[in-house]
Design a protein around this motif. Structure first.
Motif, mmCIF file in Angstrom:
data_model
loop_
_atom_site.group_PDB
_atom_site.id
_atom_site.type_symbol
_atom_site.label_atom_id
_atom_site.label_comp_id
_atom_site.label_asym_id
_atom_site.label_seq_id
_atom_site.Cartn_x
_atom_site.Cartn_y
_atom_site.Cartn_z
ATOM 1 N N ILE A 1 0.833 -1.208 0.000
ATOM 2 C CA ILE A 1 0.000 0.000 0.000
ATOM 3 C C ILE A 1 0.864 1.255 0.000
ATOM 4 O O ILE A 1 0.637 2.192 -0.785
ATOM 5 C CB ILE A 1 -0.956 -0.003 1.210
ATOM 6 N N VAL A 2 1.881 1.292 0.863
ATOM 7 C CA VAL A 2 2.771 2.459 0.913
ATOM 8 C C VAL A 2 3.469 2.647 -0.429
ATOM 9 O O VAL A 2 3.560 3.774 -0.945
ATOM 10 C CB VAL A 2 3.806 2.308 2.039
ATOM 11 N N GLY A 3 3.955 1.548 -1.002
ATOM 12 C CA GLY A 3 4.621 1.641 -2.303
ATOM 13 C C GLY A 3 3.714 2.204 -3.383
ATOM 14 O O GLY A 3 4.139 3.021 -4.207
ATOM 15 N N ALA A 4 2.443 1.793 -3.374
ATOM 16 C CA ALA A 4 1.487 2.300 -4.367
ATOM 17 C C ALA A 4 1.194 3.780 -4.131
ATOM 18 O O ALA A 4 1.042 4.550 -5.082
ATOM 19 C CB ALA A 4 0.199 1.484 -4.314
ATOM 20 N N MET A 5 1.129 4.200 -2.884
ATOM 21 C CA MET A 5 0.853 5.606 -2.589
ATOM 22 C C MET A 5 2.031 6.497 -2.943
ATOM 23 O O MET A 5 1.869 7.684 -3.233
ATOM 24 C CB MET A 5 0.467 5.776 -1.121
ATOM 25 N N LEU A 6 3.219 5.960 -2.934
ATOM 26 C CA LEU A 6 4.399 6.727 -3.330
ATOM 27 C C LEU A 6 4.475 6.930 -4.834
ATOM 28 O O LEU A 6 5.200 7.812 -5.306
ATOM 29 C CB LEU A 6 5.667 6.015 -2.849
ATOM 30 N N ASP A 7 3.747 6.136 -5.587
ATOM 31 C CA ASP A 7 3.802 6.153 -7.052
ATOM 32 C C ASP A 7 2.554 6.832 -7.596
ATOM 33 O O ASP A 7 1.447 6.304 -7.473
ATOM 34 C CB ASP A 7 3.917 4.715 -7.571
ATOM 35 N N PHE A 8 2.722 7.987 -8.228
ATOM 36 C CA PHE A 8 1.577 8.725 -8.761
ATOM 37 C C PHE A 8 0.734 7.872 -9.704
ATOM 38 O O PHE A 8 -0.493 7.953 -9.709
ATOM 39 C CB PHE A 8 2.063 9.985 -9.494
ATOM 40 N N ASN A 9 1.375 7.025 -10.484
ATOM 41 C CA ASN A 9 0.650 6.202 -11.452
ATOM 42 C C ASN A 9 -0.208 5.130 -10.786
ATOM 43 O O ASN A 9 -1.158 4.633 -11.392
ATOM 44 C CB ASN A 9 1.636 5.549 -12.428
ATOM 45 N N GLN A 10 0.118 4.753 -9.543
ATOM 46 C CA GLN A 10 -0.663 3.740 -8.836
ATOM 47 C C GLN A 10 -1.613 4.331 -7.799
ATOM 48 O O GLN A 10 -2.464 3.627 -7.266
ATOM 49 C CB GLN A 10 0.265 2.756 -8.122
ATOM 50 N N LEU A 11 -1.463 5.616 -7.515
ATOM 51 C CA LEU A 11 -2.218 6.244 -6.438
ATOM 52 C C LEU A 11 -3.719 6.041 -6.592
ATOM 53 O O LEU A 11 -4.428 5.751 -5.627
ATOM 54 C CB LEU A 11 -1.882 7.735 -6.391
ATOM 55 N N LYS A 12 -4.204 6.153 -7.814
ATOM 56 C CA LYS A 12 -5.649 6.021 -8.060
ATOM 57 C C LYS A 12 -6.157 4.615 -7.786
ATOM 58 O O LYS A 12 -7.369 4.401 -7.594
ATOM 59 C CB LYS A 12 -5.957 6.400 -9.515
ATOM 60 N N ASP A 13 -5.267 3.631 -7.761
ATOM 61 C CA ASP A 13 -5.674 2.240 -7.540
ATOM 62 C C ASP A 13 -5.692 1.843 -6.066
ATOM 63 O O ASP A 13 -6.141 0.749 -5.721
ATOM 64 C CB ASP A 13 -4.716 1.294 -8.287
ATOM 65 N N VAL A 14 -5.200 2.715 -5.188
ATOM 66 C CA VAL A 14 -5.061 2.363 -3.777
ATOM 67 C C VAL A 14 -6.407 2.041 -3.116
ATOM 68 O O VAL A 14 -6.503 1.062 -2.363
ATOM 69 C CB VAL A 14 -4.295 3.458 -3.009
ATOM 70 N N PRO A 15 -7.496 2.809 -3.350
ATOM 71 C CA PRO A 15 -8.772 2.443 -2.722
ATOM 72 C C PRO A 15 -9.233 1.040 -3.103
ATOM 73 O O PRO A 15 -9.689 0.279 -2.233
ATOM 74 C CB PRO A 15 -9.743 3.515 -3.250
ATOM 75 N N TYR A 16 -9.102 0.701 -4.366
ATOM 76 C CA TYR A 16 -9.468 -0.656 -4.808
ATOM 77 C C TYR A 16 -8.573 -1.694 -4.131
ATOM 78 O O TYR A 16 -9.042 -2.738 -3.640
ATOM 79 C CB TYR A 16 -9.336 -0.758 -6.322
ATOM 80 N N MET A 17 -7.285 -1.408 -4.074
ATOM 81 C CA MET A 17 -6.324 -2.327 -3.477
ATOM 82 C C MET A 17 -6.669 -2.617 -2.013
ATOM 83 O O MET A 17 -6.711 -3.778 -1.579
ATOM 84 C CB MET A 17 -4.928 -1.696 -3.587
ATOM 85 N N ILE A 18 -6.931 -1.557 -1.244
ATOM 86 C CA ILE A 18 -7.264 -1.730 0.172
ATOM 87 C C ILE A 18 -8.567 -2.498 0.338
ATOM 88 O O ILE A 18 -8.677 -3.406 1.177
ATOM 89 C CB ILE A 18 -7.343 -0.356 0.869
ATOM 90 N N THR A 19 -9.555 -2.135 -0.462
ATOM 91 C CA THR A 19 -10.861 -2.795 -0.367
ATOM 92 C C THR A 19 -10.757 -4.284 -0.667
ATOM 93 O O THR A 19 -11.359 -5.114 0.029
ATOM 94 C CB THR A 19 -11.860 -2.132 -1.330
ATOM 95 N N GLU A 20 -9.978 -4.634 -1.682
ATOM 96 C CA GLU A 20 -9.797 -6.044 -2.027
ATOM 97 C C GLU A 20 -9.045 -6.796 -0.926
ATOM 98 O O GLU A 20 -9.365 -7.940 -0.614
ATOM 99 C CB GLU A 20 -9.054 -6.171 -3.360
ATOM 100 N N MET A 21 -8.046 -6.156 -0.358
ATOM 101 C CA MET A 21 -7.328 -6.801 0.753
ATOM 102 C C MET A 21 -8.266 -7.080 1.918
ATOM 103 O O MET A 21 -8.213 -8.155 2.536
ATOM 104 C CB MET A 21 -6.166 -5.911 1.216
#
Length: 498
Positions: free
Chosen positions: A321-341
């Motif tokens: 999650i931290v790695g995705a938040m550090l990456d602008f290109n992945q930032l938009k995917d973080v809500p989906y990522m957390i929800t799926e986890m």
């Protein structure tokens, strides 16, 4: 009185003779740099294409490349000389300014040379030369502070489901032993030495005025340059900077939670709000509930040629999650990522991480560990770090950084000069940008720096994270470097003066 004077003079002579007496020198070379041969010999053949730097600069731009030769440890008069690569892109403008732009990368530990590919297409090259300088110990410096033993130890830990922290420390001990056997003096790798390297580079190139640019760790490094050689610095450009005076491990978990809060507030307001409603609260509840849980995944191990069970816990999920938040290109995917986890669907995220650990080489460079231990860990207060775990119990046992106190106890390098860690006031004009969702170096750092830099201009990027970059950042930087004292205005509503 005479005896006291003689004692003082004797002490001064001893201090001077302990210093390395040297003259920095430049050795010119071609511009396709290769990694230190002592490291390449042990690197798997199929990955060796990554060990050569090949530029993508237009042939119409003249390049000058070489190595700066300086002592490995200036405090040791017996120290050997090391070689630090640099690339100069020469402006084609015969009326160019005599104050080049100098860049070095963050991390600490990242290579700086690739920067020339992007800056060669910038308008900045139209008016001034641009210099990329590789920090000591990093990828194309000689020596390169890297060994693969920690990667091997961690592969063993995951394949056999051994305790990760104790295996990491075991790997660190082996790592250090191997570097020492190569004759590397780990005490020579810290920000004070790198600042001295930059000062030597400017001296030997006869550069009297320079503009500095750096991000994250090197943002603070560039301000340390301004602290040590203020007469040479015309201006500085900092992207998501980590100030030298900031203890990152005491701050970063808080920054992460602030960034997650901002992201959660945004998704609550947009069209996907119902799907990701109360994301932050769900995150808190879920990660608190799995504090002491262990999970497993079946991994197709290509080396063993069989399926193996691999265990992981919340720490690996948080790292993703931290790695995705550090990456602008992945930032938009973080809500989906957390929800799926939270739904228990870890596999799409954890499998690539396990695969990278078992097939690639993700462990930190020795330079990162030396600099982090000297600059940061030596000044951290463990009581404050424990307070963070009480404030955020769902983060208990999680370390955002891959270097921590026990690692530094093994690495055992002296702390950075305490003066370098202190904040200082400076009239130098500085441009600072940061993203509002930066989980590492919060916009708080911009405000802290601005307090000490009355001629600073700070901009908050409302849709960005760590490492702002992008078109608007480039446009503002180009305007700033042409006239550092002129007040800038953003034409982009997503970027505001802060």
């Amino acid at each position: 009185m005479r005896y006291l004077l003689l004692c003082c003079l004797s002490l001064t002579v001893l201090q001077l003779t302990a210093q390395k007496v040297y003259t920095p020198a430049i050795e010119t070379c071609g511009c396709n740099f290769e990694v230190d041969s002592s490291f390449v010999r042990n690197f798997p053949e199929k990955f060796r294409s990554d060990l050569t730097f090949s530029h993508r600069v237009d042939s119409s731009i003249k390049m000058i490349c070489g190595y700066l030769k300086v002592p490995e440890n200036r405090k040791d008069r017996r120290s050997r000389m090391i070689r630090l690569p640099f690339i100069i892109l020469k402006s084609k403008n015969p009326g160019r300014h005599n104050d080049p732009l100098l860049f070095t990368s963050g991390g600490p530990g990242n290579s700086s040379l690739g920067w020339v590919n992007g800056i060669s297409r910038s308008n900045i090259i139209n008016d001034r030369d641009c210099i990329a300088f590789e920090q000591r110990g990093t990828k194309f410096a000689i020596p390169y502070l890297r060994d693969l033993v920690l990667d091997s130890v961690m592969r063993e830990a995951y394949r056999r489901n051994l305790p990760k922290d104790s295996m990491w420390i075991h790997g660190i001990k082996l790592y250090k032993q191997r570097l020492l056997r190569k004759g590397i003096d780990l005490k020579g790798y810290n920000s004070d030495e790198t600042v001295a390297d930059i000062a030597d580079l400017l001296k030997v190139m006869k550069i009297d005025s320079v503009n500095l640019i750096g991000g994250s760790y090197s943002g603070g490094l560039m301000m340390a340059v301004a602290q040590k050689i203020p007469s040479k610095v015309r201006s500085a450009i900092l992207d998501s900077p980590l100030p030298m005076f900031s203890p990152i491990d005491e701050d970063e978990p808080r920054h992460f939670m602030e960034a997650l809060h901002e992201l959660s507030e945004r998704v609550n307001k947009d069209s996907a709000g119902e799907r990701y409603k109360n994301l932050e609260q769900q995150f808190h509840q879920y990660f608190l509930s799995i504090n002491n849980k262990t999970f497993g995944i079946d991994y197709q191990d290509t080396l063993l040629k069989k399926t193996i069970p691999v265990q992981y816990n919340k720490n690996e999920l948080l790292e993703i999650i931290v790695g995705a938040m550090l990456d602008f290109n992945q930032l938009k995917d973080v809500p989906y990522m957390i929800t799926e986890m939270i739904r228990g669907n870890h596999r799409p995220f954890i499998y690539p991480k396990i695969d990278r650990i078992l097939t690639k080489f993700p462990s930190p460079d020795g330079m990162r560990m030396s600099v982090y231990c000297a600059d940061q860990a030596a000044y951290h207060d463990q009581r404050i770090i424990q307070q963070l775990y009480k404030l955020y119990p769902y983060l208990e046992g999680f370390r955002i950084n891959d270097v921590w106190k026990e690692v530094c106890d093994c690495w055992d390098v002296p702390p950075l000069n305490a003066e370098t860690k202190k904040p200082f006031y400076s009239p130098v004009p500085v441009f600072i940008g940061d993203g509002i969702m930066d989980p590492a170096c919060s916009p708080l750092y911009m405000q802290q720096l601005k307090h000490y830099l009355p001629n600073a201009q700070t901009f908050l990027f409302l849709d960005r994270s760590h490492g702002v970059g992008g078109k608007t950042f480039a446009t503002l930087v180009e305007a700033f470097i042409n006239n550092p004292y002129q007040r800038l205005e953003s034409q982009d509503p997503r970027v505001v003066a802060y």
